[in-house]
Design a protein around this motif. Sequence first.
Motif, PDB file in Angstrom:
ATOM      1  N   LEU B  14       0.842  -1.202   0.000  1.00 58.13           N
ATOM      2  CA  LEU B  14       0.000   0.000   0.000  1.00 58.13           C
ATOM      3  C   LEU B  14       0.873   1.245   0.000  1.00 58.13           C
ATOM      4  N   ARG B  15       0.272   2.363  -0.433  1.00 61.16           N
ATOM      5  CA  ARG B  15       1.011   3.618  -0.549  1.00 61.16           C
ATOM      6  C   ARG B  15       0.959   4.408   0.747  1.00 61.16           C
ATOM      7  N   ARG B  19      -3.477   4.087  -0.198  1.00 64.76           N
ATOM      8  CA  ARG B  19      -4.072   3.665  -1.468  1.00 64.76           C
ATOM      9  C   ARG B  19      -3.355   2.453  -2.049  1.00 64.76           C
ATOM     10  N   ARG B  20      -4.091   1.670  -2.859  1.00 65.85           N
ATOM     11  CA  ARG B  20      -3.460   0.618  -3.651  1.00 65.85           C
ATOM     12  C   ARG B  20      -2.729   1.298  -4.822  1.00 65.85           C
ATOM     13  N   ASP B  22      -3.044   1.110  -7.950  1.00 70.15           N
ATOM     14  CA  ASP B  22      -3.868   1.552  -9.077  1.00 70.15           C
ATOM     15  C   ASP B  22      -5.114   2.305  -8.621  1.00 70.15           C
ATOM     16  N   GLU B  23      -5.017   2.920  -7.446  1.00 70.52           N
ATOM     17  CA  GLU B  23      -6.199   3.600  -6.901  1.00 70.52           C
ATOM     18  C   GLU B  23      -6.057   5.120  -7.044  1.00 70.52           C
ATOM     19  N   LEU B  24      -7.143   5.761  -7.506  1.00 71.63           N
ATOM     20  CA  LEU B  24      -7.170   7.224  -7.598  1.00 71.63           C
ATOM     21  C   LEU B  24      -7.434   7.822  -6.221  1.00 71.63           C
ATOM     22  N   ARG B  25      -7.097   9.106  -6.077  1.00 70.42           N
ATOM     23  CA  ARG B  25      -7.532   9.819  -4.870  1.00 70.42           C
ATOM     24  C   ARG B  25      -9.026  10.117  -5.002  1.00 70.42           C
ATOM     25  N   ASP B 172      -2.085   8.282 -10.165  1.00 70.40           N
ATOM     26  CA  ASP B 172      -2.496   9.541  -9.548  1.00 70.40           C
ATOM     27  C   ASP B 172      -1.555   9.942  -8.414  1.00 70.40           C
ATOM     28  N   ALA B 220      -7.895   4.612 -16.021  1.00 74.18           N
ATOM     29  CA  ALA B 220      -8.369   5.601 -15.044  1.00 74.18           C
ATOM     30  C   ALA B 220      -9.054   6.772 -15.749  1.00 74.18           C
ATOM     31  N   TYR B 223     -12.635   6.267 -16.524  1.00 71.57           N
ATOM     32  CA  TYR B 223     -13.454   6.509 -15.330  1.00 71.57           C
ATOM     33  C   TYR B 223     -13.603   8.010 -15.078  1.00 71.57           C
TER      34      TYR B 223
END
Lengths: 282, 238
Positions: B14-15, B19-20, B22-25, B172, B220, B223
């Motif tokens: 995890l960051r 976040r993962r 590939d996860e956006l804020r 992101d 992303a 989306y």
Amino acid sequence: MSVTPFRLPTIPLYKKETIMNLIAKGLRLDGVRTPESPRSVKVEVGVIEKAEGSAHVRLGNTQVIAGVKIDVGTPFRDTPDQGVLTVHAEFVPLASPLFEPGPPDENAIELARVIDRSLREVGAVDLNALAIRPGEKVWIVWVDLYILDHDGNLFDASMLAAMAALLDAKLPYYEEIETGEIVLDRSKSEGPLPVKHRVVTVTLAKIGDYLIVDPDFEEESVADARIVLAFDEQGRIVGAQKTGPGGLTTADLEKAMDLGWRAAEVYFKALDEALAGKTGGS
Amino acid sequence: MAKAQVQLISEEGLRHDGRRPDELRPIRMKVGVLSNADGSALVEFGKTRVIAAVYGPREPIQKYMVLPDRAVLRVRYHMAPFSTSERKSPAPSRREIELSKVIRESLEPVLLPEYFPRTTIDVFIEVLQADGGTRTASVTAASLALADAGIPMKALVGGVAVGKVNGVLVLDVDEVEDSAGEADLPIAAAPDIGLITLFQLNGVLTRDEIRAAVNMALKAIEYIVEKEKEALKAKYEF
């Protein structure tokens, strides 16, 4: 503020069609090149004796001079143990009817920043070896790019000139006097500027559905977009920039990386030849 | 250049903000936030907050700044002096001049400027708070403001940056990841017409990494553009 260019020469539509028809047959307007081949490259180093390093590049009819000047200065606060590398570009008005006297415009700034980033991120110049007294005195390396004749693809010509001039550059001889000041004697040298990696950029233009390497001015004028890819000698991509009003597909990008690397090898060879011709070169 | 080795990816992958890769804020978008502008939008990616306004098509204020066959697009990307930890001088920096250009060139591929000859379309972007990814948030806000102004477009544009942190590609990037990371690849695209309209790389990547980063960004952006459509529709809901 960035404005759609409104002073560009009008290019007749048939010219674009001619260029595209030729590319479809694997030809270019100059009657010599294929879509994948750059123009003839000539790199000459040591052209300005007063500069610590210099180079003159001809890429077809495009001409660029790069001069490296080296001074002593104070480091940036966040990198106290490193020297400083600065790249500037001047689009001097003698180079093209499109260039006006005045401070660098967005094109000159973009060019200088793309070249700066591509050199910086891979650590082309060993900034860690440029501290004289860490935290206080470091070498400041100025790379000034001078566009002399604009016949397209200023990025590749400028990067070749910058790289050749850096490889040609020598640190001036210095002495520390009692007050702690550093006094330079530019007639003597401390040795070559520490350059760890060589970098070239390859610019590809998208015209219709085609991608061509090293566009000349006419080809740039009809291109939808350009992609600039910076390569190190291992083929890693050390910088990139899409420039121009159009867009690219993922397939374009894939093809650009492929064609780009092949052209990069041609540019690296031109650099090697220029530096081999120099006695006592790095 | 030797970057300080900061541990930004945990053992669980995890960051630093949980976040993962590939996860956006959290993203927020709102259109029609200004009364004077013909179109406007506010966009947030986490703490990054950007506002964009569109004026035009209108008669150019500088009369010489015209094209006989189409509209001229003017774009200014500007950071508010209070948007960064240390005050940013309001005078345009070389960075802002370059970003204004690449943002303009990220919007031009979706416009139909030949509909409005001899006019200008002005896009003014102010970064209110900068926490990484301001140029891609700016493209997103500008795209929304242009649509809000009713300017015909072939497609909406969205943007996001992919970074490389401790050898891992992350979506992101925020300021911490950007300044400590090994690479930053901002991308904007118009997924509905399959075009990448902004592409920059600051850092070192292999060709395979670029491929993976572009795929991650484009997924992303699809989306993000859906969120843009929702934000535009929301203005007319009651």
